[in-house]
Enzyme design. Structure first.
Site, mmCIF file in Angstrom:
data_model
loop_
_atom_site.group_PDB
_atom_site.id
_atom_site.type_symbol
_atom_site.label_atom_id
_atom_site.label_comp_id
_atom_site.label_asym_id
_atom_site.label_seq_id
_atom_site.Cartn_x
_atom_site.Cartn_y
_atom_site.Cartn_z
ATOM 1 N N GLU A 40 46.186 44.444 46.481
ATOM 2 C CA GLU A 40 45.579 44.688 47.797
ATOM 3 C C GLU A 40 46.612 45.233 48.780
ATOM 4 O OE1 GLU A 40 46.267 41.969 46.204
ATOM 5 O OE2 GLU A 40 46.367 40.168 47.433
ATOM 6 N N ARG A 41 47.899 45.295 48.351
ATOM 7 C CA ARG A 41 48.916 45.737 49.306
ATOM 8 C C ARG A 41 49.094 47.253 49.346
ATOM 9 N NH1 ARG A 41 53.648 41.457 48.039
ATOM 10 N NH2 ARG A 41 52.398 40.690 46.336
ATOM 11 N N SER A 44 53.427 38.412 38.957
ATOM 12 C CA SER A 44 54.480 37.394 38.944
ATOM 13 C C SER A 44 54.134 36.283 37.938
ATOM 14 C CB SER A 44 54.642 36.810 40.343
ATOM 15 O OG SER A 44 53.413 36.264 40.769
ATOM 16 N N CYS A 89 59.933 45.349 37.444
ATOM 17 C CA CYS A 89 60.083 44.198 36.539
ATOM 18 C C CYS A 89 61.177 44.448 35.527
ATOM 19 C CB CYS A 89 58.771 43.913 35.836
ATOM 20 S SG CYS A 89 58.319 45.237 34.725
ATOM 21 N N GLU A 117 63.563 35.211 40.362
ATOM 22 C CA GLU A 117 63.514 36.679 40.475
ATOM 23 C C GLU A 117 63.634 37.052 41.956
ATOM 24 O OE1 GLU A 117 59.621 38.365 39.641
ATOM 25 O OE2 GLU A 117 60.559 40.120 38.728
#
Ligand code: NAD
Length: 497
Positions: free
Chosen positions: A176-177, A226, A281, A383
């Site tokens: 949604e970002r 994540s 990632c 992370e």
């Protein structure tokens, strides 16, 4: 201001509901649009459309399904500049980086173009007297993908081209970002000739995801994001009887051996640690230097090489990397640098307050180098997902490998060395899914598959490549006999052999 909706049954749907989320231009900190957060009803509408579209699409000749993918690839290439602009505006990625992302995404469409070859199945003639046996790979039905913000074009393209080429219908729930490039790309499929309802996009948050995870009509879930959410997705999807692959977070180490070409390692580490602001990632976020001699040389050369690095807005292609995705994430990354420092590490190059003239309110963090990091530090265990390279010093290669094998993540890793025997020992024994030997970002080509070990992947099959063909189909094995006319089999109660 743009209000981004959904793509359901070939149509753009903008909900009248008030649940919306702001989208930011991360280079300026300003709100650039809004995205509708799909309600349960809207997601159910998409599932229903996908369910209706499935039977006809499943029975569409495999060559015709491949032809859609060929046209889709052409449209992606034709629209590449606009797609990269959309990525830059919401993600903040510089054009040269967005182009790389899109190219790697298109490679997955190219692989899906070969679907007729990939779905040929297996055949055994005369498996018994007059008996033939074959296995075929049938689509699952309605399948869904849930994707992260950091590769809004590439990661969705890991999923739906192959799922659709295999004969499934698909529902994508992007981040949604930064949803605009993802939605635009999906719309191109219809221009490529895909029937309505086969590909649907619902924007949204947990409500949309939970609907996909629990609705009985959805057969399989592919997730990338994540680790905490990946684990939730995997346990919920499988508890609801779905096939699931959930790819999670990472902490990727590069071992720098005493015999390494340090100048080359420095060049490789720069791009792999700071490219895309470390929001990959597969970013190399830890350099494990074997021995103080190579560690000192590495730190000295990195410091020099980092001086000219340029952090700035996506609109200037001369910048090396852009802002982080949100203000909240920027603060989180700065928090990790602070905690690493207060835990006793040495911040050699400090990117906490970068000067970006004209973009003072952007979500920037500059390239940061930290020496003398220890395995006990929280900033090492978690992370960071920012432009931060931590350096750990160890006495020998076994200690370096132990460090990597003990880490909870196992996505990617790399060794810089001139020693073939050491490299072979490393790739044989390291507990990580993707390994580079003098290759800093060993992201497999589209005809291999992508995935990590340990808490970087929940599930059995990797993403894209041959594993994706297996993930998006289910095997059926048929054993057939056509007795010669007049011949009758006798009765037997023994197990057939
Ligand atoms: P995220 O986990 O926050 O979000 C991923 C997706 O899950 C989004 O679509 C989001 O809307 C949804 N989501 C978020 N919270 C949820 C909740 N509580 N319930 C249900 N759905 C939820 O990840 P992100 O910040 O968008 O992406 C960055 C992360 O993704 C990093 O950890 C990175 O390592 C990882 N990543 C992994 C790979 C890989 O291949 N292993 C690739 C890219 C990114």
């Amino acid at each position: 201001m743009a209000n981004i909706g959904h793509l359901i049954n070939g149509k753009t749907v903008v909900e009248s509901s008030t649940r919306r989320q702001s989208i930011f231009n991360p280079a300026t900190g300003e709100i650039s649009g809004e995205v509708s957060l799909a309600s349960k009803n809207t997601v159910e509408e998409a599932i229903a459309a996908a369910e209706v579209a499935f039977p006809a699409w499943r029975n569409t000749a495999v060559g015709k399904r491949a032809a859609v993918m060929f046209r889709f690839k052409e449209l992606l290439e034709k629209n590449a500049p606009l797609i990269c602009e959309l990525i830059g505006a919401e993600h903040g990625k510089i054009a040269h980086d967005a182009e790389g992302e899109l190219k790697r995404g298109i490679e997955n469409v190219e692989y899906a173009c070969g679907i007729a070859e990939l779905l040929k199945g297996e055949h055994s003639k005369n498996a018994g007297p007059g008996i033939d046996c074959w296995s075929e790979f049938q689509p699952l039905g309605v399948v869904a993908g849930i994707t992260p913000f950091n590769f809004p074009a590439m990661v969705p393209l890991w999923m739906y081209p192959m799922a659709i080429a295999c004969g499934n219908s698909f529902i994508l729930k992007p981040s949604e970002r930064d949803p605009s490039s993802t939605l635009f790309i999906a719309e191109l499929l219809h221009e490529a000739g895909l029937p309505h309802g086969v590909m649907n996009v619902v924007n949204g948050d947990k409500e949309a995801v939970d609907t996909l995870l629990t609705d009985k009509r959805v057969s399989a879930i592919s997730f990338v994001g994540s680790t905490a959410i990946a684990e939730y997705i995997y346990t919920t999807a499988t508890a609801n009887g779905k096939r699931c692959q959930a790819l999670g977070g990472a902490k990727n180490h590069a071992i720098v051996m005493p015999d390494a070409d340090v100048d080359n390692a420095v060049n490789q580490l720069l791009g792999a640690a700071f490219g895309s602001s470390g929001e990959r990632c597969m970013a190399l976020s830890v350099a494990v230097a074997v021995g103080d001699k190579v560690a000192d040389e590495l730190i000295e050369k990195m410091q020099l090489a980092m001086k000219p690095l340029k952090v700035g807005a996506a609109t200037d292609n001369n910048n090396d990397f852009g802002p982080l995705i949100t203000r909240e994430h920027q603060q989180k990354v700065v928090g990790y640098i602070n905690s690493c420092e207060s835990d006793g590490a040495n911040v050699v190059v400090d990117g906490r307050n970068p000067a970006v003239p004209g973009h003072e309110d952007g979500f920037f963090v500059g390239a940061t180098l930290i020496d003398h990091v220890k395995a006990s530090m929280v900033s090492y265990q978690e992370e960071i997902f920012g432009p931060v390279l931590q350096v750990i010093r160890v006495a020998n290669m076994d200690k370096a490998m132990q460090l990597i094998n003990d880490h909870e993540y196992g996505n990617g890793t790399c060794i810089f060395t001139r020693d073939g025997e050491a490299a072979r020992y490393f790739s044989d024994n390291i507990k990580v899914g993707m390994v580079g030997i003098n290759v800093p970002l060993p992201v497999p080509v589209s005809y291999h598959s992508f995935g990590g070990w340990k808490r970087s992947l929940f599930g059995d099959l990797f993403a894209y490549g041959p594993d994706a063909v297996r993930f998006y189909t289910r095997r059926k094995t048929i054993t057939q006999r056509w007795p010669s006319s007049g011949v009758r089999e006798g009765v037997s109660f023994a197990f057939p052999s």
